[in-house]
Every structure is written in structure tokens, then in C-alpha cells.
Design a protein around this motif. Structure first.
Motif, PDB file in Angstrom:
ATOM      1  N   LYS A   1       0.836  -1.200   0.000  1.00 25.99           N
ATOM      2  CA  LYS A   1       0.000   0.000   0.000  1.00 25.99           C
ATOM      3  C   LYS A   1       0.866   1.242   0.000  1.00 25.99           C
ATOM      4  O   LYS A   1       2.051   1.198   0.282  1.00 25.99           O
ATOM      5  CB  LYS A   1      -0.895   0.019   1.250  1.00 25.99           C
ATOM      6  N   ASP A   2       0.234   2.365  -0.304  1.00 28.50           N
ATOM      7  CA  ASP A   2       0.944   3.636  -0.262  1.00 28.50           C
ATOM      8  C   ASP A   2       1.208   4.040   1.182  1.00 28.50           C
ATOM      9  O   ASP A   2       0.601   3.522   2.111  1.00 28.50           O
ATOM     10  CB  ASP A   2       0.089   4.726  -0.928  1.00 28.50           C
TER      11      ASP A   2
ATOM     12  N   HIS B   1      -8.092   1.540   4.539  1.00 19.44           N
ATOM     13  CA  HIS B   1      -7.241   2.601   3.981  1.00 19.44           C
ATOM     14  C   HIS B   1      -7.733   2.944   2.567  1.00 19.44           C
ATOM     15  O   HIS B   1      -7.125   2.591   1.577  1.00 19.44           O
ATOM     16  CB  HIS B   1      -5.799   2.101   3.969  1.00 19.44           C
ATOM     17  N   GLU B   2      -8.880   3.593   2.523  1.00 19.12           N
ATOM     18  CA  GLU B   2      -9.389   3.986   1.217  1.00 19.12           C
ATOM     19  C   GLU B   2      -9.583   5.492   1.218  1.00 19.12           C
ATOM     20  O   GLU B   2     -10.019   6.060   2.181  1.00 19.12           O
ATOM     21  CB  GLU B   2     -10.701   3.269   0.856  1.00 19.12           C
TER      22      GLU B   2
END
Length: 150
Positions: A88-89, A147-148
Motif C-alpha cells: 500500500k501507499d 485505507h481507502e
């Protein structure tokens, strides 16, 4: 009997409100001073917005809001902890204060069982005993699970 150093994990101890929390140092990429956070419309209520860190745009989330606590009060001690993940970022989380780095071995950590009504307990996967102090250990994956960013 002293536990061999390699079986211990390092945690950064942060304060959120009056409580201390530990974050596995393996997830931490950077700790930066509070800076201006650019609001992002239509994002989740717990996202504060984004910051520009050396040319990289990083979303910043209020861990207080996510845990159902009162909103952040920024002070000179407030910090944004930049978390990095493999798939993920990066993500920044706001904490009231960064205290210290501690080493905890398996015998220093009590697992916790979750009660479904306590939102903030969903993000804790253990309680670390460091001397006389107790440190709630964050389950980073539970925090960033949603985590959106809109």
C-alpha cells in the motif's frame, strides 16, 4: 534469564490523549513535525487530508477520530508518523506526542481479547509491559484496513 535481543521487537511509544500506544518500528518510515494538512473533500471523516513530504503526497489520518475519541488538539509536541507498507501507499497518522523507543519480547506482551462494543480496542493487539508502565500495542493492519481515500 535475559531474552536474546533478536527475539525482542522495537516499538515507538506515542501518546494519544492520556494513553500510551506502541507502534511496531518496522512500519515507521518517518516522523515529521505537524504541518499544514490540505483538506480533501468527500474523504472519510477520519482523514484529515494530505501533506506534501519531499514531493510525495501522503494522506493523513486522525487516529483519534478513527478510535472514536475527541478531535485532535495540535501542540508543539504533535507529530505525523509516516507509515510504510509493502502493498500500500504511505499513510500519515497524527499523534499527540512521540515519547521513546522500547524493546518488548514475547513475555512482555499480553494478548487482548476484543469486546465488540469498544471501537478503540479493535485497533489494539496486545498490551506491552515496559517497567511499571503499560503500553497498548497498535495493530497497524486493523487501523489501515479501510485505507481507502475518496
Amino acid at each position: 534469564m535475559e531474552i536474546p535481543q533478536e527475539s525482542k521487537k522495537q516499538y515507538i511509544v506515542v501518546k494519544i490523549g492520556s494513553e500510551q500506544y506502541g507502534i511496531d518500528i518496522g512500519y515507521i518510515d518517518n516522523i515529521v513535525r505537524m504541518q499544514e494538512i490540505t483538506r480533501v473533500p468527500t474523504s472519510q471523516f477520519y482523514f484529515k487530508g494530505v501533506i506534501n513530504l519531499r514531493g510525495e503526497v501522503i494522506p493523513v489520518m486522525s487516529i483519534r477520530r478513527k478510535m472514536g475519541l475527541e478531535d485532535d488538539q495540535y501542540t508543539n509536541a504533535s507529530r505525523i508518523i509516516i507509515l510504510k507498507f509493502e502493498q500500500k501507499d504511505a499513510l500519515g497518522i497524527v499523534v499527540d506526542e512521540v515519547k521513546e523507543v522500547i524493546n518488548l519480547g514475547p513475555s512482555d506482551i499480553e494478548k487482548v481479547s476484543h469486546s465488540p462494543k469498544e471501537t478503540k480496542e479493535m485497533f489494539i493487539n496486545g498490551i506491552g509491559k515496559h517497567g511499571e508502565e503499560l503500553v497498548s500495542l497498535f495493530d497497524i493492519n486493523a487501523i489501515i484496513d479501510e485505507h481507502e481515500i475518496a
